[in-house]
Design an enzyme around this catalytic site. Structure first.
Site, PDB file in Angstrom:
ATOM      1  N   GLU A  11       6.286   0.306  -4.590  1.00 50.81           N
ATOM      2  CA  GLU A  11       5.878  -0.981  -4.021  1.00 50.81           C
ATOM      3  C   GLU A  11       6.630  -2.085  -4.762  1.00 50.81           C
ATOM      4  O   GLU A  11       6.611  -2.135  -5.988  1.00 50.81           O
ATOM      5  CB  GLU A  11       4.375  -1.189  -4.146  1.00 50.81           C
ATOM      6  CG  GLU A  11       3.895  -2.563  -3.700  1.00 50.81           C
ATOM      7  CD  GLU A  11       4.308  -2.894  -2.270  1.00 50.81           C
ATOM      8  OE1 GLU A  11       5.007  -3.915  -2.086  1.00 50.81           O
ATOM      9  OE2 GLU A  11       3.945  -2.130  -1.351  1.00 50.81           O
ATOM     10  N   GLU A  68       6.621  -2.078   5.530  1.00 47.87           N
ATOM     11  CA  GLU A  68       7.021  -3.487   5.639  1.00 47.87           C
ATOM     12  C   GLU A  68       8.545  -3.582   5.798  1.00 47.87           C
ATOM     13  O   GLU A  68       9.227  -4.262   5.041  1.00 47.87           O
ATOM     14  CB  GLU A  68       6.551  -4.319   4.445  1.00 47.87           C
ATOM     15  CG  GLU A  68       5.044  -4.418   4.298  1.00 47.87           C
ATOM     16  CD  GLU A  68       4.428  -3.187   3.639  1.00 47.87           C
ATOM     17  OE1 GLU A  68       3.351  -2.729   4.097  1.00 47.87           O
ATOM     18  OE2 GLU A  68       5.016  -2.679   2.664  1.00 47.87           O
ATOM     19  N   GLU A 124      -4.369   1.967   8.249  1.00 47.75           N
ATOM     20  CA  GLU A 124      -4.963   1.206   7.151  1.00 47.75           C
ATOM     21  C   GLU A 124      -5.771   0.006   7.638  1.00 47.75           C
ATOM     22  O   GLU A 124      -6.723  -0.411   6.972  1.00 47.75           O
ATOM     23  CB  GLU A 124      -3.871   0.734   6.189  1.00 47.75           C
ATOM     24  CG  GLU A 124      -2.873  -0.242   6.801  1.00 47.75           C
ATOM     25  CD  GLU A 124      -1.695  -0.518   5.876  1.00 47.75           C
ATOM     26  OE1 GLU A 124      -1.485   0.266   4.938  1.00 47.75           O
ATOM     27  OE2 GLU A 124      -1.000  -1.513   6.102  1.00 47.75           O
TER      28      GLU A 124
END
Length: 672
Positions: free
Chosen positions: A384, A453, A477
C-alpha cells in the site's frame, strides 16, 4: 478497402439523414464479414473525420479528428491524403491465462497518410482496424523535422451519434479517483464527463461500448458531452494543465468501439486484447493464476487492524493459521495486509512512512515464507502506497528483490489517495507512467501484480501478462463499511458489461456470513448462491475466497469455491439484460468441465439455460447450487439447494433465482 458503389450508397444514406458535409475524398474499409463499415474522409477544410455503419444502421455519424497543442499550431485541418494502404489479418494466438485460451485476430486495416497542404507540412497517419464486432483506431506521428517535442492540450476526436442512445456510465473524478462509483443509466445528453468503458444501447437495440486499448505513455481518455448526441475525447491532465508530453515518433492509444447485437457480444469481444502488442515476457512459466485467501476481510469488519496493537492482523501466528487453512482446502496463496511498517496513525494522509522491506516485530517474513513453502502455499505480498508513487519507486527494486528471494511471486499494490504524490490524477500520463514502471520492474523479478486504485485496464495484460488483475471498481469491500449501505443487488449485473470490458476485476467474492455488524449498516446484498455464481460471472485470474476461514467451516457450498477454476478455455453468455440478470458459462482451462453462473438483481426470476455448449454425445454430471425456496437477500440469504442430475447438450435447465440471488453449476463429463 475502396469501394465506390458502397461509398455512393453511404453518401445517399448520410445525405438523407442530413449528416454529410462536403468532403474531398472518402475511403471505406469493411470488416471481414462485411457487416461493419468504416468510412474515412476529409472535409473541404481538410479536417479528418470518420463514420461507422453496422449493417445498414448508422452507428457513428461523421466525427472529426485531430489535436491541439500548447506553443504549437493545432493539427486539425488543412490536410490532404498523400497515400493509403490496406491489409488483411487473420491469425490466432494463445494467452497464458484468460477468458479464452485462444484468441482469434481477424480484421481489415487501413492506414491513411496525411500531410498539411501548407507549411510546416507536418505529417500525421491514422490507422483503422475493423473487426467483425467493431473498430479500433489510433493516431501515429512519424519522425519529421517540423514536429518534435510537443505538449498536447486537447485531443479533438469526436463520437457523434445519429440519435440519442441510453448510456451506462460512471463519473470522472467527482466521487473518487479510481473508478469506484456505481454505473448509472441515463439518456446520453443527461451526462457530462464520463469514464470509459461506457456502454450504450441504441434505439434499434444494438449495444456499443467506447473505450481505449494499449494506453502507453499517454493520458487516459474520458468522454466529454460537448453538444447534443456528441462525446469528445477529454484527456486527463497533469496538474499543470498539459494533457500529454510527447516526442515524435509516437502513437496514441487505440480508441475502440465495440458493436454487438446483445450484451453478451460486448463481454466476449477480444478487440482490446488484439490491439495490444504480444507478450514481451519470453519465459511465462512463473506466471501462475491462483485462488487465494487473505488476512483482509477481518480488517474491513474491524476484527483486525492493519496497524500495530492488540488486534493487529498480520502476525506470524495468525498468518500460519491462514496458511494451514489454505493448504487444507487447496488454495495456493495467502494475502497478508498490514505486515510492513507504516500503517500506524493516518497512513492515508502521507504514504512516505511506509517501508516495503521492514516488517512489524510480530511478523517474521522469512519464517512465514519458509512455513508456507512446506505447505505448498505462497504468500501474496502487499504494497500500500497511499498514493506516494515516488516513495514507492525509490524502494520498489529492493522490495521486489526481497520477495523474489523468499519465494513471493505476487503482490497486491494499493494507492488509497485522491492523487498520486499529492497532485497528479491516477489516470493521467503521470499515473500511466508509474503503473507501467511497477509492472515492468515486477516482471524483472518474476512477480505478478494485482493493482488496486489503478488506471483503468486497456489490454496491457497481453504485453505484460504478469499484470494479472485490478480493482478499478466497487468491490466486495464496500459491503463492509460504505455509508450507502454497500453494493446494490443490481451492481454485479451491470459490471460485466461496463467495468469488466476493461479487463479482469479483483472483486473478491465468496462471503458466506451475512450477519456481521458495521457502523454504517453496510451489508452484502446477495444470497449465498449468488456469491458462488460470482466466481463464474466475474473474471479474475487471481481469485479470492474473501470471507474469514471460520465462516467456511462445515458449509457444503464451500466445495464449489474450492473447485471453481480462475482461468478459462472458453466463455459464453447465455442470456443477459444489463442491470437485471445474466447467465455466463465457462470451460475450465485444464479439463473438460464447464461452469455456469447466473445472477439477478433485487427481483426473482426464472431463466432458461440451454446446455448446447456441452460436447455432443457426452453425458455430464451437473452439481447445481441454487437459491433455496425462501432465500432472499434482505430476509434470509442463506438457503441453498444442492442437487445432482445427468444432462447433455440437448438439455435445458430452468434456473430459479430468488431476490438478489443466483445459481452456480459444475458440469463434469461422465465416463462410459
Amino acid at each position: 478497402m475502396k469501394n465506390i458503389s458502397v461509398i455512393t450508397i453511404l453518401i445517399v444514406i448520410f445525405s438523407s439523414l442530413g449528416l454529410v458535409s462536403c468532403v474531398e475524398k472518402e475511403i471505406t474499409v469493411t470488416s471481414p464479414d462485411s457487416n461493419q463499415k468504416l468510412i474515412f474522409s476529409l472535409t473541404r477544410e481538410g479536417t479528418p473525420q470518420y463514420s461507422l455503419l453496422s449493417g445498414k444502421e448508422v452507428i457513428i455519424t461523421p466525427s472529426k479528428m485531430g489535436f491541439e497543442f500548447q506553443e504549437t499550431p493545432s493539427m486539425s485541418k488543412g490536410f490532404e491524403i498523400i497515400s493509403s494502404e490496406t491489409r488483411s489479418i487473420d491469425k490466432s494466438w494463445e494467452q497464458p491465462w484468460g477468458e479464452f485460451k485462444t484468441v482469434h485476430d481477424k480484421h481489415e486495416e487501413l492506414v491513411v497518410h496525411l500531410q498539411e497542404k501548407e507549411a510546416p507540412e507536418r505529417l500525421m497517419d491514422i490507422i483503422f482496424r475493423v473487426f467483425n464486432d467493431g473498430v479500433g483506431y489510433r493516431y501515429s506521428f512519424p519522425e519529421q523535422p517540423s514536429f518534435k517535442k510537443v505538449k498536447i492540450s486537447n485531443e479533438l476526436t469526436e463520437f457523434n451519434f445519429p440519435e440519442e442512445p441510453e448510456v451506462w456510465w460512471a463519473p470522472v473524478h467527482r466521487e473518487n479517483s479510481y473508478y469506484e462509483s456505481f454505473y448509472r443509466k441515463s439518456p446520453m445528453n443527461q451526462t457530462d464527463t464520463i469514464n470509459t468503458p461506457a456502454t450504450f444501447e441504441t434505439k434499434s437495440g444494438k449495444y456499443l461500448a467506447i473505450h481505449e486499448a494499449n494506453l502507453t505513455d499517454f493520458a487516459s481518455m474520458t468522454l466529454l458531452n460537448s453538444k447534443e448526441n456528441q462525446y469528445k475525447s477529454e484527456l486527463v491532465p497533469w496538474a499543470n494543465g498539459v494533457k500529454v508530453y510527447a516526442e515524435a515518433p509516437f502513437e496514441t492509444p487505440w480508441r475502440t468501439i465495440i458493436v454487438a447485437n446483445d450484451p453478451g457480444g460486448l463481454m466476449t469481444s477480444t478487440i482490446m486484447l488484439n490491439l495490444n502488442e504480444p507478450s514481451v515476457i519470453d519465459d511465462e512459466s512463473w506466471i501462475e493464476p491462483s485462488k487465494y485467501i487473505g488476512i483482509w476481510w477481518g480488517m474491513h469488519l474491524g476484527k483486525y487492524t492493519w496497524g500495530q496493537g492488540d488486534k493487529h492482523g498480520a502476525t506470524t501466528e495468525n498468518t500460519k493459521n491462514y496458511i494451514d487453512f489454505a493448504a487444507k482446502n487447496g488454495f495456493d496463496g495467502v494475502l497478508v495486509e498490514g505486515w510492513n511498517k507504516g500503517w500506524d496513525g493516518d497512513w492515508t494522509a502521507d504514504g512516505t512512512a511506509f517501508s516495503f522491506t521492514n516488517a512489524y516485530a510480530d511478523f517474521d517474513l522469512e519464517e512465514i515464507s519458509e512455513y508456507a513453502a512446506t505447505k505448498n502455499v505462497r504468500l501474496i505480498g502487499h504494497h500500500e502506497t497511499a498514493g506516494a508513487a515516488k516513495h514507492y519507486e525509490d524502494q520498489m527494486e529492493e522490495a521486489f528483490a526481497l520477495y523474489h528471494r523468499i519465494g513471493v511471486n505476487a503482490v497486491k499494490t494499493g494507492y488509497v489517495n485522491k492523487y498520486l504524490d499529492k497532485k497528479e490524477w491516477h489516470d493521467s500520463q503521470y499515473g500511466v507512467r508509474h503503473y507501467r514502471k511497477v509492472i515492468e520492474n515486477a516482471a524483472k523479478y518474476h512477480i505478478m501484480i494485482d493493482n488496486h486504485e489503478p488506471v483503468k485496464g486497456t489490454g496491457l495484460q497481453r504485453t505484460y501478462p504478469n499484470l494479472m488483475t485490478q480493482e478499478g471498481g466497487r468491490g466486495q469491500e464496500y459491503n463492509a463499511w460504505s455509508a450507502d449501505g454497500g453494493n446494490t443487488p443490481e451492481h454485479t449485473t451491470v459490471v460485466p458489461f461496463t467495468r469488466m470490458l476493461s479487463g479482469p476485476f479483483d472483486f473478491t467474492p465468496g462471503i458466506f456470513d451475512f450477519d456481521y455488524e458495521t457502523p454504517n449498516k453496510a451489508r452484502v446484498q446477495t444470497t449465498l448462491a449468488k456469491q458462488l455464481a460470482l466466481y463464474v460471472v466475474l473474471f479474475s485470474p487471481l481469485q479470492m475466497a474473501s470471507d474469514l476461514p471460520e465462516n467456511y467451516a462445515g458449509k457444503p457450498e464451500f466445495e464449489f469455491v474450492k473447485q471453481v477454476p480462475s482461468i478459462w478455455e472458453d466463455t459464453k453468455v447465455l442470456n443477459a439484460k444489463i442491470g437485471d440478470y445474466t447467465t455466463v458459462v465457462r470451460k475450465d482451462w485444464d479439463s473438460e468441465d464447464w461452469y455456469l453462473g447466473s445472477i439477478t438483481d433485487e427481483n426473482p426470476r426464472v431463466l432458461s439455460a440451454s446446455l448446447d455448449f456441452l460436447e455432443p454425445g457426452l453425458k455430464y454430471k451437473a452439481v447445481i447450487y441454487s437459491d433455496g425456496k425462501n432465500a432472499d437477500y434482505k430476509t434470509d440469504p442463506y438457503p441453498v439447494d444442492i442437487a445432482t442430475q445427468t444432462v447433455d447438450n440437448n438439455s435445458t435447465l430452468e434456473l430459479n433465482l430468488q431476490p438478489g440471488g443466483g445459481t452456480a453449476i459444475k458440469f463434469t463429463p461422465l465416463k462410459d
